[in-house]
Design a protein around this motif. Sequence first.
Motif, PDB file in Angstrom:
ATOM      1  N   ASN A 176       0.808  -1.218   0.000  1.00  0.00           N
ATOM      2  CA  ASN A 176       0.000   0.000   0.000  1.00  0.00           C
ATOM      3  C   ASN A 176       0.838   1.265   0.000  1.00  0.00           C
ATOM      4  N   THR A 177       1.984   1.231   0.659  1.00  0.00           N
ATOM      5  CA  THR A 177       2.816   2.432   0.683  1.00  0.00           C
ATOM      6  C   THR A 177       3.303   2.795  -0.723  1.00  0.00           C
ATOM      7  N   GLY A 205       0.355   3.882  -2.831  1.00  0.00           N
ATOM      8  CA  GLY A 205      -0.095   5.218  -2.446  1.00  0.00           C
ATOM      9  C   GLY A 205       0.798   6.290  -3.047  1.00  0.00           C
ATOM     10  N   LEU A 206       2.098   6.001  -3.008  1.00  0.00           N
ATOM     11  CA  LEU A 206       3.071   6.942  -3.548  1.00  0.00           C
ATOM     12  C   LEU A 206       2.858   7.132  -5.050  1.00  0.00           C
ATOM     13  N   SER A 243       0.113   6.468  -6.875  1.00  0.00           N
ATOM     14  CA  SER A 243      -1.166   7.073  -7.260  1.00  0.00           C
ATOM     15  C   SER A 243      -1.192   8.550  -6.886  1.00  0.00           C
ATOM     16  N   GLY A 244      -0.612   8.860  -5.736  1.00  0.00           N
ATOM     17  CA  GLY A 244      -0.596  10.258  -5.296  1.00  0.00           C
ATOM     18  C   GLY A 244       0.179  11.128  -6.267  1.00  0.00           C
ATOM     19  N   ASN A 245       1.395  10.672  -6.610  1.00  0.00           N
ATOM     20  CA  ASN A 245       2.218  11.452  -7.534  1.00  0.00           C
ATOM     21  C   ASN A 245       1.592  11.532  -8.907  1.00  0.00           C
ATOM     22  N   LYS A 252       8.691  14.246 -11.315  1.00  0.00           N
ATOM     23  CA  LYS A 252       8.113  14.180  -9.961  1.00  0.00           C
ATOM     24  C   LYS A 252       8.995  14.916  -8.957  1.00  0.00           C
ATOM     25  N   PHE A 295       6.957   9.331   0.977  1.00  0.00           N
ATOM     26  CA  PHE A 295       5.516   9.461   1.212  1.00  0.00           C
ATOM     27  C   PHE A 295       5.216  10.768   1.943  1.00  0.00           C
ATOM     28  N   LEU A 327       5.372  13.495  -0.486  1.00  0.00           N
ATOM     29  CA  LEU A 327       4.194  13.501  -1.354  1.00  0.00           C
ATOM     30  C   LEU A 327       3.041  14.234  -0.689  1.00  0.00           C
ATOM     31  N   ILE A 376       1.074  17.618  -1.818  1.00  0.00           N
ATOM     32  CA  ILE A 376      -0.385  17.698  -2.007  1.00  0.00           C
ATOM     33  C   ILE A 376      -0.980  18.817  -1.157  1.00  0.00           C
ATOM     34  N   LYS A 390      -4.170   4.214   3.661  1.00  0.00           N
ATOM     35  CA  LYS A 390      -3.296   4.267   2.485  1.00  0.00           C
ATOM     36  C   LYS A 390      -3.677   3.114   1.581  1.00  0.00           C
ATOM     37  N   PRO A 391      -3.684   3.214   0.303  1.00  0.00           N
ATOM     38  CA  PRO A 391      -3.494   4.447  -0.457  1.00  0.00           C
ATOM     39  C   PRO A 391      -4.794   5.234  -0.563  1.00  0.00           C
ATOM     40  N   PHE A 392      -4.650   6.546  -0.611  1.00  0.00           N
ATOM     41  CA  PHE A 392      -5.869   7.376  -0.675  1.00  0.00           C
ATOM     42  C   PHE A 392      -5.820   8.264  -1.899  1.00  0.00           C
ATOM     43  N   ASN A 398      -5.924  11.857  -3.508  1.00  0.00           N
ATOM     44  CA  ASN A 398      -5.425  13.135  -2.992  1.00  0.00           C
ATOM     45  C   ASN A 398      -6.548  14.011  -2.467  1.00  0.00           C
TER      46      ASN A 398
END
Lengths: 468, 159
Positions: free
Chosen positions: A228-229, A232-233, A235-237, B3, B34, B37, B41, B123-125, B127
Amino acid sequence: MPYTETHFLSFKTLIRIRTICLVLMSLLLWASEDIHSSPAVSAGWELLFISMVLSLVFGVLGKTKRLVVWLMPVVFIVDGVFVSLWIGISGGPVSFYAPFFLLVLVHAILVLQPRMAAMVTVILLAVFLGFFYLDYVWNLSSTFGATQINLVSNLLEHSPPEVRKAMYWQQGFRWFFFSVLMIIVTTIAMRQVWMREERLRVKERALEQKRHLIQMGEMTGRIAHGINTPLGLISGNLELLMGTITKSSKTYKSLDQINEYVQRAIRTVRDVLDYGRQSMSQIKMVSLPKIMAAVSAAVQPKLKKMNSHLILDIDPKLPEIKGYPEGLYQTLLNLIENAIDSLAKGGVVTLTAKFQLQSMRLSAGDHRGEIKIVIQDNGKGIPADKLSRVFEPFYTTKDFGKGTGLGLSIVKRIVDEHGGSIEVKSKVGTGTTFTLLFPVEEPRVDKADESEDFYYNKAEKTSKDLEL
Amino acid sequence: MTKTTKKKKKPAAKKPSTKVRKARLLVVDDEADFAKLIQTILTQAGYGVDTATSATQAIALQRKTAYDLAIVDLRMPEMTGIELLQYLKARDKAIFVILMTAYGSFSVGIEALRRGACDYVAKPFKNKALKDKVAEALHRRQLYLEEQHSIQRSSIDEL
């Protein structure tokens, strides 16, 4: 199952004891030469033969065969009749064969389920007393020369008839009460032992399960963190990146595709974790109608969108089953959602849930049963070549990206964990039917059932009256 | 490539702009990327964000700055998120905390709320989901502060 294996007496040991007893009996039979030629002895030999054959059948088949399950009580009855007859011949209840009768009874109590054991005991006592009565009426013991075997009988033989009669009754009652007492005591003792063992086993199982769950929790936790980490990284980026590019550009389209795949991966992980989590939740008594109501409420929006219908036919008196509420909810939701997805506009899904008694039943009071849940749709159906694969993980018939394909494999595992079974039948163009069976461990409450029967009988009666 | 350049650009742009009163946020995650990130955001959303990659670093940062909101990862090597949460709350009652968990089960969420977190995110979420949660938490903090203020007022009035 009428056969209950106790920890200290395995099935094999019981068979051995039985065989030894039979051999001993036959030796005694053979040794008592003076009664060799009587017709009762030949009958005794025949019964002994039957008994031995049955014993052999037992040993060969093992305890799991259904035949053995049904033969067990019969064998005890044959044994008991044989022993009773022998006691009758050899001088009534005072004969030194008499303890064998008790042996048979104790044996039966040890091996059979309490209800079965009680039945066998009653039959054997009736037979035993019957032979005793016959002995009294026809004077079997002296006819077959048993007097030489048994001193007491010998004594009785030379007493006047009134004394004889009184002594027989006295002896008979003594034996009768002795037997009853023995049976009661042994039953209580055995029940205690059974219950203690059962409790121990339940505790052990619970402990093992807990250990297993802790391990599983640790594992899923690690996997979750590990996957998940990064997800998450990514998808967020991605989202940040996509926010900076114009939507019509080629790069945006590529990123959008990447995003779609990432979201799919996230969904898959979530599905797996959901499954892990449901195994970690506690086992409870679950009311299926409640869960079905929740599922029905959850799929209403989807139904409306598809202009389809879900028809529920649920027996409100369904007994509760032991299980994981979350898992069962997920299972039913998954199946019904799948069914709805397969529908054309205006299609119908039916959910039927009924309680039924298991096909193998031992007595009228045995309410062991199962809950049968049928989910039927008149959708497009699944082709035969794909039907056999629907329960495989990651196998999906849905469009790419729509489903993770984990659904039915998880469903199957959840159903398996509940000791149930799931079957699927489908015809292209006609629809698909999923049939689930969940065993109900706890017997239904007898009282409620009786009143129900009473009610039904009454209803039947009145309807008959009306017909007349 | 893109990025990293983006991430570096944003925090730099954030620092000089100290206008009216910007909400100060602290992000604590042992995964430095993370944390970065989330910083990006939330900086885009107009908050002032600092990051810490360990509990000790977070505590040191709290000594220097009074943060409005902390976003704390549940699983960290030195201290769990819940322990850090309690530590931060002990030092500053007005700090609100959102817990992040990679293993977002409902029970973890309940546990977090019971221990004084105001919310939790799995996580993951998305934004947007994070931004919404942060905005809501800050709004609730505002209400909380006003309430505390009025309580103080009334007690002063009574005197």
